[in-house]
Design a protein around this motif. Sequence first.
Motif, PDB file in Angstrom:
ATOM      1  N   CYS A  40      34.856  42.270  51.285  1.00 32.37           N
ATOM      2  CA  CYS A  40      34.417  41.166  52.136  1.00 32.37           C
ATOM      3  C   CYS A  40      35.416  40.940  53.271  1.00 32.37           C
ATOM      4  CB  CYS A  40      34.278  39.900  51.294  1.00 32.37           C
ATOM      5  SG  CYS A  40      33.870  38.464  52.272  1.00 32.37           S
ATOM      6  N   CYS A  43      36.915  37.157  52.287  1.00 32.20           N
ATOM      7  CA  CYS A  43      37.765  36.902  51.113  1.00 32.20           C
ATOM      8  C   CYS A  43      38.491  38.161  50.647  1.00 32.20           C
ATOM      9  CB  CYS A  43      36.959  36.271  49.977  1.00 32.20           C
ATOM     10  SG  CYS A  43      35.740  37.362  49.232  1.00 32.20           S
ATOM     11  N   ARG A  56      31.666  43.737  46.993  1.00 34.84           N
ATOM     12  CA  ARG A  56      31.124  42.372  46.876  1.00 34.84           C
ATOM     13  C   ARG A  56      30.418  41.900  48.143  1.00 34.84           C
ATOM     14  NH1 ARG A  56      36.985  39.726  46.845  1.00 34.84           N
ATOM     15  NH2 ARG A  56      36.838  40.242  44.653  1.00 34.84           N
ATOM     16  N   CYS A  68      28.180  37.717  50.696  1.00 36.02           N
ATOM     17  CA  CYS A  68      29.306  38.031  49.818  1.00 36.02           C
ATOM     18  C   CYS A  68      29.076  37.343  48.479  1.00 36.02           C
ATOM     19  CB  CYS A  68      30.636  37.561  50.402  1.00 36.02           C
ATOM     20  SG  CYS A  68      31.999  37.745  49.217  1.00 36.02           S
ATOM     21  N   CYS A  71      32.793  34.818  47.823  1.00 36.23           N
ATOM     22  CA  CYS A  71      33.076  33.583  48.570  1.00 36.23           C
ATOM     23  C   CYS A  71      31.791  32.913  49.036  1.00 36.23           C
ATOM     24  CB  CYS A  71      34.028  33.842  49.729  1.00 36.23           C
ATOM     25  SG  CYS A  71      33.334  34.850  51.048  1.00 36.23           S
TER      26      CYS A  71
HETATM   27 ZN   LIG Z   1      33.760  37.042  50.460  1.00 32.10          ZN
END
Ligand SMILES: [Zn+2]
Length: 410
Positions: A40, A43, A56, A68, A71
Motif C-alpha cells: 500500500c 500504510c 494488501r 487497501c 488502512c
Molecule cells: Zn494501506
Amino acid sequence: MTLPPHLEALKNEALRTTCESWAIRSRWYLSPGIERVGPCPKCGYDPKKGERGSDRFSINTQKNVFNCRRCGIKGEGVIRLVMEVRDVDFIPACEIITGRTADEPIDSDRAAQLAREAEQQKSKQIEIGEQKRRKAIRAGRKIWDSTHKVHWEPGHEIFEYFMVRGLDVRSFLARFPDALTCLRYAPMLNWAEQRADGGYDIIAKADAMVAGIQDPDGVFCGAHRTWIDLTQPKGRLILPDGPGGKKRDTKKVLGTQKRGAIRLFTPPNPRRLVGGEGIETTVSVMLYGFEPDTAYWALVNSNNMAGRALRLETRKFVQDEPDMADDEAFVPPEWCEELFYLDDGDGPGSKLKEKLTRGLRRARRLRPGLKGFIVPAPGQGQDFNDAAMAMAAEIGSGRAPAGVANGAGT
Ligand SMILES: [Zn+2]
C-alpha cells in the motif's frame, strides 16, 4: 459539487490520468493484470518485521478504483487516490496530479476540450461497468438454471443444512407452501477464484444452497451461493486461506446484490418487511418470531441495507447519515409500511448499528410515511441464528452436525 470554471477545468485535466497511470508515474510496485496488487502506498509494510502485506493494496484497472485491505483507503478515480495517499484535500490533489496551480488561468477552448474528454471517459467507464454487470448476471443465471428443487424432508442436503442451523421449516411450509421457493440446491458446485492472469482456479467442490436474488421489479439479478459441509458445527464448508492469509468466504454472489433481495417469504397482502443480512438469520426470525402480514427477505449484505454514507467536504464520513445520491442500495417496496432491520450482533468495532440507522433513514426519505425499526441482537456477539440454534437444542429439534453425531467431531 459545482466548481467555478477554472477549477472544473483543473479537475477535468486531473481526470485524464487513471489510477493505474498515476501508480506507474509514482513508481509503485504493482503486479501486472487487470487487478494490480502490491504494497500500500499509504500504510506500506515492513518485510523485515516479518509483516505480510505485499498484496494488501490493489488497483482495478478496468473500474479505475483502488482499495487497501489494511488502512482502508478506497475509492474511485485518481483524485480520490491522491487525496487518500497524500492526505490532502480535493484542490491540492488536482494540483499534484496536473502540476498546475489552481489559480492559473485557462482558455475557454481548452477548458471545453477537457470537459468533453472527461465526459467521454466517464461514459466509457459506465459502459464497462454495465457490461461487466450484465455478464455476471448471465453467469449467475446459468448457475441458477442448473439447480434443483429443494425437498424439505429428512435426507435432503439443504433440509439437513437448515436442521443443523436449528431451522425445522416443515410446519411453516405446511402453512405456507409458497415460501422458500427462492432457495435451490446445487450438488457439487465449484468454488472458483480468479487468478491475476484472468484464468480460474477451482479451490473446492461441494454441495451448495443457491438463492435467487431479485431486483426491485422481481427480475433475477444474481445467484447467492452458500457452500455446505454437514460435518461442520454450522454446516458451512471451511475453505483454506487464500494467498497472503486472505479469508475465503463460503458465501458468494454471482451477479449483483445491489438493490436486490432474497425474497424468502412474502404473504398475499404484506405491509411489514423484516430484512436481515443473511438467509439463516432472517429465516430464524421468520420461524421463531413469525408475525402475520409480514414479508421476510434476506438483503444479502449490510452495504445493500445501508447504502453509501454521507461524506462531508472534510472527507469525513457520517456513518449514520445516508448519501441520497446513491441509487445502488435496497429500497423497500411500496407496500411496506413498517421496515424492520435485524441487528446481527456483530462484535464491537463493527459499524453495523450506524449502517442500519443509515439504511432506515434512507428508506424513510424515499418512502415518506414509512416507519423504520432496528431489532436488537438477541445477545452480545450473538445473532438470531445463534439464538435459533440454542432454542432448537433446548426443545430437541434441529440436528447435531453429522461429524458430532458420529462422535468424530471436536
Ligand atoms: Zn494501506
